[in-house]
Design a protein around this motif. Sequence first.
Motif, mmCIF file in Angstrom:
data_model
loop_
_atom_site.group_PDB
_atom_site.id
_atom_site.type_symbol
_atom_site.label_atom_id
_atom_site.label_comp_id
_atom_site.label_asym_id
_atom_site.label_seq_id
_atom_site.Cartn_x
_atom_site.Cartn_y
_atom_site.Cartn_z
ATOM 1 N N THR A 6 0.852 -1.179 0.000
ATOM 2 C CA THR A 6 0.000 0.000 0.000
ATOM 3 C C THR A 6 0.894 1.238 0.000
ATOM 4 O OG1 THR A 6 -1.706 -1.182 1.202
ATOM 5 C CG2 THR A 6 -1.825 1.209 1.263
ATOM 6 N N VAL A 35 -9.547 7.244 -5.206
ATOM 7 C CA VAL A 35 -9.974 5.845 -5.177
ATOM 8 C C VAL A 35 -8.899 5.050 -4.453
ATOM 9 C CG1 VAL A 35 -10.561 3.821 -6.563
ATOM 10 C CG2 VAL A 35 -11.270 6.109 -7.325
ATOM 11 N N GLY A 37 -7.436 1.554 -2.588
ATOM 12 C CA GLY A 37 -7.517 0.113 -2.791
ATOM 13 C C GLY A 37 -7.461 -0.327 -4.240
ATOM 14 N N ALA A 38 -7.124 0.576 -5.154
ATOM 15 C CA ALA A 38 -6.989 0.203 -6.567
ATOM 16 C C ALA A 38 -5.651 -0.509 -6.782
ATOM 17 C CB ALA A 38 -7.061 1.439 -7.461
ATOM 18 N N VAL A 54 -0.798 -1.104 -4.417
ATOM 19 C CA VAL A 54 -2.188 -0.812 -4.082
ATOM 20 C C VAL A 54 -2.257 0.657 -3.668
ATOM 21 C CG1 VAL A 54 -4.106 -1.350 -2.534
ATOM 22 C CG2 VAL A 54 -2.601 -3.182 -3.345
ATOM 23 N N SER A 55 -3.193 1.399 -4.257
ATOM 24 C CA SER A 55 -3.312 2.812 -3.904
ATOM 25 C C SER A 55 -3.770 2.953 -2.453
ATOM 26 C CB SER A 55 -4.276 3.535 -4.845
ATOM 27 O OG SER A 55 -5.587 3.039 -4.732
ATOM 28 N N GLY A 59 -5.846 7.452 -2.477
ATOM 29 C CA GLY A 59 -5.611 7.235 -3.906
ATOM 30 C C GLY A 59 -4.170 7.323 -4.347
ATOM 31 N N ALA A 74 -4.686 1.551 -13.663
ATOM 32 C CA ALA A 74 -5.366 1.349 -12.383
ATOM 33 C C ALA A 74 -6.603 0.486 -12.600
ATOM 34 C CB ALA A 74 -5.754 2.678 -11.765
ATOM 35 N N SER A 76 -9.880 -0.989 -10.413
ATOM 36 C CA SER A 76 -10.584 -0.825 -9.148
ATOM 37 C C SER A 76 -12.053 -1.184 -9.305
ATOM 38 C CB SER A 76 -10.479 0.622 -8.665
ATOM 39 O OG SER A 76 -11.325 1.458 -9.425
ATOM 40 N N SER A 77 -12.750 -1.263 -8.171
ATOM 41 C CA SER A 77 -14.185 -1.534 -8.214
ATOM 42 C C SER A 77 -14.947 -0.346 -8.797
ATOM 43 C CB SER A 77 -14.700 -1.865 -6.810
ATOM 44 O OG SER A 77 -14.468 -0.774 -5.942
ATOM 45 N N SER A 78 -14.316 0.839 -8.836
ATOM 46 C CA SER A 78 -14.930 2.033 -9.431
ATOM 47 C C SER A 78 -14.742 2.085 -10.934
ATOM 48 C CB SER A 78 -14.318 3.299 -8.826
ATOM 49 O OG SER A 78 -14.497 3.336 -7.440
ATOM 50 N N ASN A 80 -11.705 1.258 -14.364
ATOM 51 C CA ASN A 80 -10.312 1.129 -14.771
ATOM 52 C C ASN A 80 -9.880 2.388 -15.512
ATOM 53 O OD1 ASN A 80 -10.456 -1.528 -13.808
ATOM 54 N ND2 ASN A 80 -11.134 -2.272 -15.792
#
Length: 101
Positions: A6, A35, A37-38, A54-55, A59, A74, A76-78, A80
Amino acid sequence: MCAAPTQGQNLPAGVDVEKETVISGRVLGDDGHPVGGAFVRLLDGSGEFTAEVVSSGTGDFRFFAAPGAWTVRALSSSGNGTAQIQPEGNGVHTVDVLVSA
């Protein structure tokens, strides 16, 4: 669980930016918010995977690299996103990656 470290904003003690090439930045969503956890990947000029981190919750991400052409991706769940950066020498070089679904 990924073993990628991280990241945070501060450089580790002992890093000499006169001798190191640092690529850092933030992963940002469509709304401009960070964001965390990306999975942030560094790809070399030929598109080959080089490293992953991991961001942080804010972020942030950071890589130690060499001068040259790089792609930062990147995931992520948000969503890419991808950004290009081409540091020409040592120092801290900043690039943000915008992610969208």
